[in-house]
Design an enzyme around this catalytic site. Structure first.
Site, short mmCIF file in Angstrom:
data_model
loop_
_atom_site.label_atom_id
_atom_site.label_comp_id
_atom_site.label_asym_id
_atom_site.label_seq_id
_atom_site.Cartn_x
_atom_site.Cartn_y
_atom_site.Cartn_z
N HIS A 373 0.79 -1.24 0.00
CA HIS A 373 0.00 0.00 0.00
C HIS A 373 0.82 1.27 0.00
O HIS A 373 0.25 2.35 0.16
CB HIS A 373 -0.92 0.05 1.22
N LYS A 565 -7.59 14.41 5.15
CA LYS A 565 -6.81 13.17 5.08
C LYS A 565 -5.77 13.26 6.18
O LYS A 565 -5.62 14.32 6.82
CB LYS A 565 -6.15 12.99 3.72
N ARG A 566 -5.03 12.18 6.44
CA ARG A 566 -3.97 12.26 7.44
C ARG A 566 -3.00 13.39 7.08
O ARG A 566 -2.78 13.68 5.90
CB ARG A 566 -3.21 10.92 7.51
N LYS A 571 1.61 14.43 1.51
CA LYS A 571 0.27 14.81 1.03
C LYS A 571 0.17 16.32 0.80
O LYS A 571 -0.80 16.81 0.25
CB LYS A 571 -0.79 14.36 2.03
N THR A 676 -8.23 7.03 -1.73
CA THR A 676 -9.57 6.50 -1.98
C THR A 676 -10.60 7.59 -1.75
O THR A 676 -11.71 7.52 -2.30
CB THR A 676 -9.87 5.31 -1.05
N LYS A 680 -14.33 8.97 -3.55
CA LYS A 680 -15.57 9.33 -2.85
C LYS A 680 -16.03 10.73 -3.26
O LYS A 680 -17.21 10.96 -3.50
CB LYS A 680 -15.36 9.28 -1.33
#
Ligand code: GL4
Length: 836
Positions: A373, A565-566, A571, A676, A680
Site C-alpha cells: 500500500h 486526510k492524514r 500529502k 480513496t 468518494k
C-alpha cells in the site's frame, strides 16, 4: 433424520420464522423488548441513546439470523473460501448501513417515529468504530461490504482494539490526543464467542527431538495468552448473504502458568496475568512507522496465530483433515502487517500437523497473496532479529530456513551475485540484523499487488525491482475502490434520489458503471439546476457542521474547497496552506472593485497527525494560525474563510464529502499509492484538483481530462527535480508567502521554522517546484466556478465517470485474478420482506 429430529427441526423452523417478520409492529416489539430485557431500562422511559441501543440490538437480531443461515449455506456448499487478514478495519457507524443493506430503513424509521423517536437523530448517538488509521483500514471495510454484496464466501479477520484511533481535539490551534473509549457504553454489533478461544504463545525456547526418523521441533513458550473471538456481522446490499468480521481480543490464559499460582503470591499472579489484555488494547496511531515497538510485533503475532488456528480448526472440523487445504483457502495479507503469519502457518503445519517442510511450504505459498500500500521506504516493516528471536524463537528459525532456500534459488537463477543477495535477502545484514517483512511476504506469496496502476508500476521499478526481475509473474495491479453504498447512496440521499429518478432505477447502487447513463443529461439546463439544488442541500448540512465544530459561520454561496486526510508531508497540506496565504495576501491588497470579482471560498482542512510526528503537528498549528488571522480580518469578510475541522473520521467524512465542491489530492507525484477519498469526492460530484498521482491518474482517464484540474510534476520527473532542487529559481510569490510565515505574520514564527526550513531546504516533496502550477490550477478553478453551467457539467461528468471506482469491481478482480473464489449466494428465504 429421525422422526424426533424432524419434529424438532420443524418446531425450530416455525419458531425461528418469527424473526423474519418485518412489519412495523414486530419491529416496535423487538425494540421495546430490547429496551426492557437487553439494556434493562423501562420501556416507558428511554432516551435517544437507549433508543439507539435497542434499535441496534433489534437490527442485530436480523443480522444474526442472516449470518447464521449464510454460514450454514457456505458450510453445505463448501466452496473455496477467502480470508482477508488486516490489522485495521475502519468501520465507522453500523446502524444505517445495516438497515439500508437489509432494506429495512423505511420500516424502522416509521416504527421509531410512532414510538416518538427520530431515526436521523438517534443514529447520531452511535460511536464510530475507528479500528484503523486512514485509507488502508477504510479500504478493508469497503472490501468487506463488497465481498458480502458480491456473495463471496469470505471472512475478515482483525483485532478488537479497546482503544481505536485517538480522538483529536484542537487547543489553541495545537493537536491534543485523547483516548477513544469506544467500548465503554457497549457495542451492540458484536457477538462475543467465549467458546471460540485459542492460546497464543510467546518467548521461551525451542527443543528438537526425533520422531519416526524425522526431526520434530518443539516450542516451549514462556508466556501464553488467550485470543477470544468477537464476531461482527457484515450484511451485503440486497442479498441474503451476511458475512463475518472476526476480531480477536486478548484475555489472560486459562491454563498457562498454573504453577505460578502455587508460589504463594496469589494477588501478584492475578495482576501479572491481567497484563495479557494489553496486547490487543490499543491501535498504533502511526500508519507508517513502528520502529522498536515490541508490543506491535506481539499484536501481529497474536492476530495471525489466533486467525490461522481458527481457520485450520474450522477446516479440519468440516473436512476431517487438512487435505486439499490449499485448494480451498485463500489468505490475503493487507500490507505486511500480518506477514509473520507465513512463519506461523509453516510452524503449525510442520510442528502441530506434522507435515514435512516441502508439503508445508507448498501449501503456504499456494494460499498467501499480499497487497502493498505504499512506496514510502519508512513504511517497509523490519524487525530486529534479536527481538524476533526472543519473542518468537521458532518463527525465527523458520524464517532463516525460508531465507536459506530462497538464497539457493537466487543463486540458481542469477549465479553468484553478492550485491543482489545482500539486497534481496530476507535478513538485512548490518550492525543490527533485521528481518525484512516485505521480502518474506514477496517470497512466500503467489501474488503481490499494488493499489493503483501507477503505484503497481512504481513498485516494480523501485522498492521491489529485484523481486520483479526474479518473479515477474507474481506482480499484479488491483486499483482500489470504495463502496458506493456508504459513500454515495446512504451518505447523500438527495443525490441518490436524483440519480434514481434520472436513470429510472436504483440498480447503479450495485452496478456502478450504470452511472454512465447520466452523461446524456450533463448539458440539460433543468437537470443542472436540480443538480445544483442537491449540492446546496449538502453544503448547508456541512456549513451547519462547521458552525457546530469550529464556531465559524460560512456562506453557502462560497466555493467549498476541502482537503481532509492524514496530515503528512507527502500529502502536501503545506502546498494548500501556502496557496491560501497567497490568496489571503492578494485579497487584502485589493481595491473594492477588484474584490467584486473574487470567487468567495471556504477552505476546509481536517486530519490527524501521528502523535510522534512533530512536523505534522506543526502543520496543524500553522493551519489554525492562518485561519485565526484570515477569519478575523475585516478586509477579507466572506471572500475567504479557513477552517480546521477537528477529529476527522468516517462519520464526519459522510457529511464533508457530499458537501464539497472542490477537493485537493495534491501529493508529490509518485508518493500516494492510490488514495480513496478522491473516488468518494468524485462520486459525489465534487471536482478534483490534483497531481498525476495514485488513482487520480485513472480518475482523470475515466471522467476525462477536461473534468478535473490536474497540475504539477510527473512521477518520472520527480527524482531528477529532487537532485536539481538546490538550483531551482523559486517563484517570487512562493518566496513571499514563506517569508510571511517566517516573519511572524501569523505568530509563532519560531515554532513554524521547521516547516519553513523543509520547503526552503531540500524540499523533498517539491512544494516550491509545484507552487506556480498549483496557483495556475487554482485560477482555473475560480474561472470555471464563475460559469455555473460549465462547473455543473463537470460535476455531473465526474459522477457519471466513476463506475470503475466501486470496490465491487475491485473485489471481483481479486476474486477471479488472485483468489480463485466464486460467489456463493444464499437463496432468499421464502418469506423474505418485500424488495429484499
Ligand atoms: C495507504 C495509502 O497511503 C493510500 O494511498 C491508499 O489509498 C491506501 C489503501 O490502499 O493505503 N497506504 C498506507 S500505509 N496507508 C494508506 O492509507
Amino acid at each position: 433424520m429421525s422422526e424426533d429430529e424432524r419434529h424438532r427441526s420443524d418446531l425450530l423452523y416455525t419458531l425461528m420464522d418469527t424473526y423474519i417478520k418485518n412489519d412495523v409492529l414486530s419491529v416496535q416489539e423487538s425494540i421495546v423488548n430490547h429496551v426492557e430485557y437487553t439494556i434493562a431500562r423501562s420501556r416507558y422511559h428511554f432516551d435517544d441513546f437507549e433508543a439507539y441501543q435497542a434499535t441496534a440490538y433489534s437490527t442485530r437480531d436480523r443480522l444474526i439470523e442472516s449470518w447464521n443461515d449464510t454460514q450454514q449455506y457456505f458450510h453445505d456448499q463448501d466452496p473455496k473460501r477467502v480470508y482477508y487478514l488486516s490489522m485495521e478495519f475502519l468501520v465507522g457507524r453500523s446502524l444505517l448501513n445495516a438497515l439500508y443493506n437489509l432494506n429495512l430503513k423505511g420500516l424502522y424509521r416509521e416504527a421509531l417515529e410512532q414510538l416518538g423517536y427520530n431515526l436521523e437523530i438517534i443514529k447520531e448517538r452511535e460511536r464510530d468504530a475507528a479500528l484503523g488509521n486512514g485509507g488502508l483500514g477504510r479500504l478493508a471495510s469497503c472490501f468487506l461490504d463488497s465481498m458480502a454484496t458480491e456473495n463471496l464466501p469470505a471472512w475478515g479477520y482483525g483485532l478488537r482494539y479497546q482503544y481505536g484511533m485517538f480522538r483529536q481535539t484542537i487547543q489553541d490551534g495545537f493537536q491534543r490526543e485523547n483516548p477513544d473509549y469506544w467500548l465503554t457504553l457497549g457495542n451492540p454489533w458484536e457477538i462475543e464467542r467465549p467458546n471460540v478461544t485459542y492460546p497464543v504463545s510467546f518467548y521461551g525456547h525451542v527443543s528438537a527431538r526425533e520422531e519416526d526418523g524425522r526431526q520434530i521441533f518443539v516450542w516451549n513458550p514462556a508466556e501464553q495468552v488467550d485470543a477470544v473471538a468477537y464476531d461482527n456481522p457484515i450484511p451485503g446490499y440486497r442479498t441474503a448473504n451476511t458475512i463475518n468480521l472476526r476480531l480477536w481480543s486478548a484475555k489472560p490464559s486459562r491454563e498457562f502458568d498454573l504453577e505460578s499460582f502455587n508460589s504463594g503470591d496469589y494477588v501478584a499472579s492475578i495482576l501479572e496475568k491481567q497484563n495479557a489484555e494489553s496486547i490487543s488494547s490499543v491501535l498504533y496511531p502511526d500508519d507508517r512507522t513502528y520502529k522498536g515497538k515490541e508490543l506491535r510485533l506481539k499484536q501481529q503475532h497474536f492476530f495471525v496465530s489466533a486467525t490461522l488456528q481458527d481457520i485450520l480448526r474450522r477446516y479440519t472440523a468440516q473436512h476431517g483433515s487438512l487435505e486439499n487445504f490449499s485448494d480451498k483457502v485463500a489468505l490475503q495479507l493487507n500490507d505486511t502487517h500480518p506477514t509473520i503469519g507465513i512463519a506461523e502457518l509453516m510452524r503449525l503445519l510442520m510442528d502441530v500437523y506434522k507435515w514435512g517442510w516441502t508439503a508445508s511450504w507448498e501449501a503456504t505459498t499456494k494460499v498467501f497473496s499480499f497487497t502493498n500500500h505504499t512506496v514510502l521506504p519508512e513504511a517497509l516493516e523490519q524487525w530486529p532479529v534479536e527481538l524476533l528471536q526472543e519473542l518468537l524463537p521458532r518463527h525465527m528459525q523458520i524464517i532463516y530456513d525460508i531465507n536459506w532456500r530462497f538464497l539457493q534459488e537466487l543463486r540458481a537463477k542469477f549465479g553468484n551475485d553478492q550485491a543482489r543477495e545482500y539486497r534481496m535477502s530476507i535478513i538485512q545484514e548490518g550492525d543490527e540484523k533485521m528481518v525484512r517483512m516485505a521480502h518474506l511476504a514477496l517470497v512466500a506469496s503467489h501474488t503481490v499487488n499494488g493499489v493503483a496502476e501507477i503505484h503497481s508500476e512504481l513498485i516494480k521499478q523501485t522498492i521491489f525491482e529485484d523481486f520483479y526481475e526474479m518473479y515477474p509473474k507474481k506482480f499484479q495491479n488491483k486499483t482500489n475502490g470504495v463502496t458506493p453504498r456508504r459513500w454515495l447512496a446512504f451518505c447523500n440521499p438527495p443525490l441518490r434520489n436524483l440519480i434514481n429518478e434520472t436513470l429510472g432505477t436504483d440498480a447503479w447502487i450495485s452496478r456502478l458503471d450504470l452511472l454512465e447513463g447520466l452523461k446524456s443529461h450533463a448539458d440539460d439546463g433543468e437537470f443542472q439546476s436540480r443538480w445544483v439544488e442537491v449540492k446546496q442541500l449538502a453544503k448547508a448540512k456541512l456549513a451547519a457542521k462547521i458552525k457546530e465544530l469550529c464556531g465559524v459561520e460560512v456562506s453557502t454561496d462560497a466555493l467549498f474547497d476541502v482537503q481532509v486526510k492524514r496530515i503528512h508531508e507527502y500529502k502536501r497540506q503545506v502546498l494548500n496552506i501556502l496557496g491560501i496565504i497567497h490568496r489571503y495576501d492578494q485579497i487584502r491588497n485589493m481595491s473594492e472593485e477588484e474584490k467584486a470579482d473574487v470567487v468567495p471560498r471556504v477552505c476546509i482542512i481536517g486530519g490527524k497527525a501521528a502523535p510522534g510526528y512533530e512536523l505534522a503537528k506543526r502543520i496543524i498549528k500553522l493551519i489554525s494560525a492562518v485561519s485565526q488571522r484570515v477569519n478575523n480580518d475585516p478586509a477579507v469578510g466572506d471572500l475567504l474563510k479557513v477552517v480546521f475541522i477537528p477529529d476527522y473520521n468516517v462519520s464526519l467524512a459522510e457529511v464533508i464529502v457530499p458537501g464539497s465542491e472542490l477537493s485537493q489530492h495534491i501529493s508529490t507525484a509518485g508518493t500516494e499509492a492510490s488514495g480513496t477519498s478522491n473516488m468518494k469526492f468524485a462520486m459525489n460530484g465534487c471536482l478534483i484538483i490534483g497531481t498525476m498521482d495514485g488513482a487520480n491518474v485513472e480518475i482523470a482517464e475515466e471522467i476525462g481530462d477536461d473534468n478535473i484540474f490536474i497540475f504539477g510534476a510527473l512521477a518520472h520527473e520527480v527524482p531528477k527535480l529532487r537532485t536539481e532542487r538546490a538550483d531551482l529559481k523559486v517563484d517570487d510569490r512562493f518566496a513571499h508567502v514563506v517569508r510571511l510565515i517566517s516573519s511572524g505574520e501569523f505568530g509563532y514564527a519560531d515554532f513554524f521554522t521547521p516547516i519553513v526550513d523543509a520547503v526552503q531546504g531540500s524540499d523533498y516533496y517539491l512544494v516550491a517546484n509545484d507552487f506556480p502550477a498549483y496557483l495556475r490550477a487554482q485560477d482555473a478553478v475560480d474561472r470555471t466556478y464563475k460559469n455555473s453551467s460549465i462547473w455543473t457539467r463537470m460535476s455531473i461528468m465526474s459522477v457519471a465517470g466513476c463506475g470503475k471506482f466501486s470496490s465491487d469491481r475491485t473485489i471481483r478482480q481479486y476474486a477471479t485474478e488472485i483468489w480463485g473464489v466464486e460467489p456463493c449466494e444464499r437463496p432468499r428465504p421464502p418469506n423474505a420482506p418485500e424488495g429484499y
